[in-house]
Write a protein that holds these residues in place. Structure first.
Motif, mmCIF file in Angstrom:
data_model
loop_
_atom_site.group_PDB
_atom_site.id
_atom_site.type_symbol
_atom_site.label_atom_id
_atom_site.label_comp_id
_atom_site.label_asym_id
_atom_site.label_seq_id
_atom_site.Cartn_x
_atom_site.Cartn_y
_atom_site.Cartn_z
ATOM 1 N N LYS A 114 -45.743 -9.525 20.261
ATOM 2 C CA LYS A 114 -46.120 -8.206 20.743
ATOM 3 C C LYS A 114 -44.889 -7.419 21.193
ATOM 4 O O LYS A 114 -44.782 -6.228 20.939
ATOM 5 C CB LYS A 114 -47.107 -8.326 21.908
ATOM 6 N N VAL A 115 -43.965 -8.091 21.855
ATOM 7 C CA VAL A 115 -42.751 -7.427 22.332
ATOM 8 C C VAL A 115 -41.941 -6.934 21.146
ATOM 9 O O VAL A 115 -41.447 -5.802 21.138
ATOM 10 C CB VAL A 115 -41.913 -8.393 23.208
ATOM 11 N N ASP A 116 -41.789 -7.776 20.124
ATOM 12 C CA ASP A 116 -41.044 -7.387 18.932
ATOM 13 C C ASP A 116 -41.710 -6.203 18.230
ATOM 14 O O ASP A 116 -41.022 -5.302 17.746
ATOM 15 C CB ASP A 116 -40.927 -8.565 17.958
ATOM 16 N N GLN A 117 -43.027 -6.186 18.180
ATOM 17 C CA GLN A 117 -43.753 -5.098 17.528
ATOM 18 C C GLN A 117 -43.496 -3.780 18.256
ATOM 19 O O GLN A 117 -43.248 -2.756 17.619
ATOM 20 C CB GLN A 117 -45.256 -5.415 17.492
ATOM 21 N N LYS A 118 -43.516 -3.804 19.583
ATOM 22 C CA LYS A 118 -43.266 -2.575 20.354
ATOM 23 C C LYS A 118 -41.836 -2.082 20.124
ATOM 24 O O LYS A 118 -41.610 -0.880 19.981
ATOM 25 C CB LYS A 118 -43.502 -2.830 21.843
ATOM 26 N N LYS A 119 -40.876 -2.999 20.100
ATOM 27 C CA LYS A 119 -39.483 -2.609 19.866
ATOM 28 C C LYS A 119 -39.312 -1.990 18.486
ATOM 29 O O LYS A 119 -38.605 -0.988 18.322
ATOM 30 C CB LYS A 119 -38.556 -3.821 20.002
ATOM 31 N N LYS A 120 -39.970 -2.558 17.487
ATOM 32 C CA LYS A 120 -39.877 -2.014 16.134
ATOM 33 C C LYS A 120 -40.476 -0.616 16.058
ATOM 34 O O LYS A 120 -39.926 0.275 15.400
ATOM 35 C CB LYS A 120 -40.576 -2.943 15.144
ATOM 36 N N GLU A 121 -41.614 -0.399 16.735
ATOM 37 C CA GLU A 121 -42.244 0.919 16.730
ATOM 38 C C GLU A 121 -41.359 1.956 17.418
ATOM 39 O O GLU A 121 -41.240 3.087 16.940
ATOM 40 C CB GLU A 121 -43.611 0.848 17.410
ATOM 41 N N GLU A 122 -40.732 1.571 18.539
ATOM 42 C CA GLU A 122 -39.839 2.493 19.241
ATOM 43 C C GLU A 122 -38.629 2.840 18.371
ATOM 44 O O GLU A 122 -38.222 4.000 18.297
ATOM 45 C CB GLU A 122 -39.379 1.878 20.558
ATOM 46 N N GLU A 123 -38.061 1.837 17.721
ATOM 47 C CA GLU A 123 -36.911 2.059 16.856
ATOM 48 C C GLU A 123 -37.283 2.981 15.694
ATOM 49 O O GLU A 123 -36.528 3.892 15.337
ATOM 50 C CB GLU A 123 -36.407 0.712 16.327
ATOM 51 N N LEU A 124 -38.454 2.778 15.114
ATOM 52 C CA LEU A 124 -38.917 3.602 14.008
ATOM 53 C C LEU A 124 -39.113 5.054 14.447
ATOM 54 O O LEU A 124 -38.714 5.979 13.736
ATOM 55 C CB LEU A 124 -40.220 3.031 13.440
ATOM 56 N N SER A 125 -39.695 5.264 15.621
ATOM 57 C CA SER A 125 -39.910 6.636 16.092
ATOM 58 C C SER A 125 -38.581 7.333 16.382
ATOM 59 O O SER A 125 -38.431 8.536 16.138
ATOM 60 C CB SER A 125 -40.811 6.655 17.326
ATOM 61 N N LYS A 126 -37.574 6.590 16.883
ATOM 62 C CA LYS A 126 -36.245 7.172 17.111
ATOM 63 C C LYS A 126 -35.603 7.591 15.787
ATOM 64 O O LYS A 126 -35.008 8.666 15.683
ATOM 65 C CB LYS A 126 -35.343 6.173 17.836
ATOM 66 N N LEU A 127 -35.737 6.721 14.773
ATOM 67 C CA LEU A 127 -35.170 7.047 13.464
ATOM 68 C C LEU A 127 -35.867 8.251 12.836
ATOM 69 O O LEU A 127 -35.225 9.114 12.231
ATOM 70 C CB LEU A 127 -35.247 5.841 12.535
ATOM 71 N N LYS A 128 -37.204 8.327 12.996
ATOM 72 C CA LYS A 128 -37.944 9.474 12.464
ATOM 73 C C LYS A 128 -37.490 10.760 13.137
ATOM 74 O O LYS A 128 -37.315 11.790 12.479
ATOM 75 C CB LYS A 128 -39.450 9.280 12.673
ATOM 76 N N ALA A 129 -37.292 10.709 14.462
ATOM 77 C CA ALA A 129 -36.851 11.895 15.193
ATOM 78 C C ALA A 129 -35.431 12.278 14.796
ATOM 79 O O ALA A 129 -35.117 13.473 14.657
ATOM 80 C CB ALA A 129 -36.928 11.640 16.691
ATOM 81 N N LYS A 130 -34.585 11.296 14.592
ATOM 82 C CA LYS A 130 -33.188 11.558 14.245
ATOM 83 C C LYS A 130 -33.064 12.240 12.885
ATOM 84 O O LYS A 130 -32.289 13.184 12.709
ATOM 85 C CB LYS A 130 -32.406 10.249 14.243
ATOM 86 N N TYR A 131 -33.826 11.769 11.908
ATOM 87 C CA TYR A 131 -33.720 12.295 10.548
ATOM 88 C C TYR A 131 -34.796 13.313 10.203
ATOM 89 O O TYR A 131 -34.862 13.790 9.070
ATOM 90 C CB TYR A 131 -33.741 11.144 9.539
ATOM 91 N N GLY A 132 -35.687 13.623 11.148
ATOM 92 C CA GLY A 132 -36.719 14.630 10.909
ATOM 93 C C GLY A 132 -37.741 14.208 9.880
ATOM 94 O O GLY A 132 -38.258 15.041 9.139
ATOM 95 N N VAL A 133 -38.030 12.933 9.823
ATOM 96 C CA VAL A 133 -38.994 12.423 8.852
ATOM 97 C C VAL A 133 -40.314 12.167 9.574
ATOM 98 O O VAL A 133 -40.347 11.606 10.666
ATOM 99 C CB VAL A 133 -38.483 11.093 8.230
ATOM 100 N N GLY A 134 -41.425 12.552 8.929
ATOM 101 C CA GLY A 134 -42.738 12.286 9.497
ATOM 102 C C GLY A 134 -42.999 13.155 10.717
ATOM 103 O O GLY A 134 -42.176 13.954 11.147
#
Length: 142
Positions: free
Chosen positions: A113-133
């Protein structure tokens, strides 16, 4: 003379137990560390040692102290066979009108569960950085 006889008897018992343990093949999930849930909040470490110490030498007991981990504990035994015996006998054991849930500790499942939350946070940061999604990409497309 009595001491020698007692020693021989104890030594022979220990040899028989070692031979018995050598022939037993345990399932892969069996572990020296037990994860205990549904503990009463007011249980003390001394009471935990009394309950779990009946099944073998205990190396360590870690009890939850935050609101999320209260009522849980990790019990680490010196010997894997003692842990198996405790798990077999204490699952469903009644302590202060609560039935204990005793499981073998599985590190891959505990941190999933901890790993899943970290992956979701990392994905949202990348989406915000590159303006995707998200809303930013929709407004630019219109």
């Amino acid at each position: 003379m009595v001491v020698v006889t007692y020693y021989l008897t104890t030594a022979s018992k220990m040899a028989m137990q070692a031979a018995r343990k050598a022939n037993v093949r345990l399932p892969p999930e069996v572990n020296r560390i037990l994860y205990v849930r549904n503990l009463p909040y007011k249980i003390t470490a001394e009471e935990m040692y009394d309950i779990f110490g009946k099944y073998g030498a205990i190396r360590q007991i870690r009890m939850g102290n935050t609101p999320e981990t209260k009522g849980t504990a990790y019990v680490v035994y010196e010997d894997i066979f003692d842990a198996k015996n405790a798990c077999d006998h204490l699952s469903g054991f009644n302590v202060c009108n609560r039935y204990l849930v005793v499981l073998y500790y599985q590190p891959n499942r505990a941190f999933k569960k901890v790993d899943q939350k970290k992956k979701e946070e990392e994905l949202s940061k990348l989406k915000a950085k590159y303006g995707v999604g998200g809303d930013a990409a929709r407004t630019e497309a219109k």
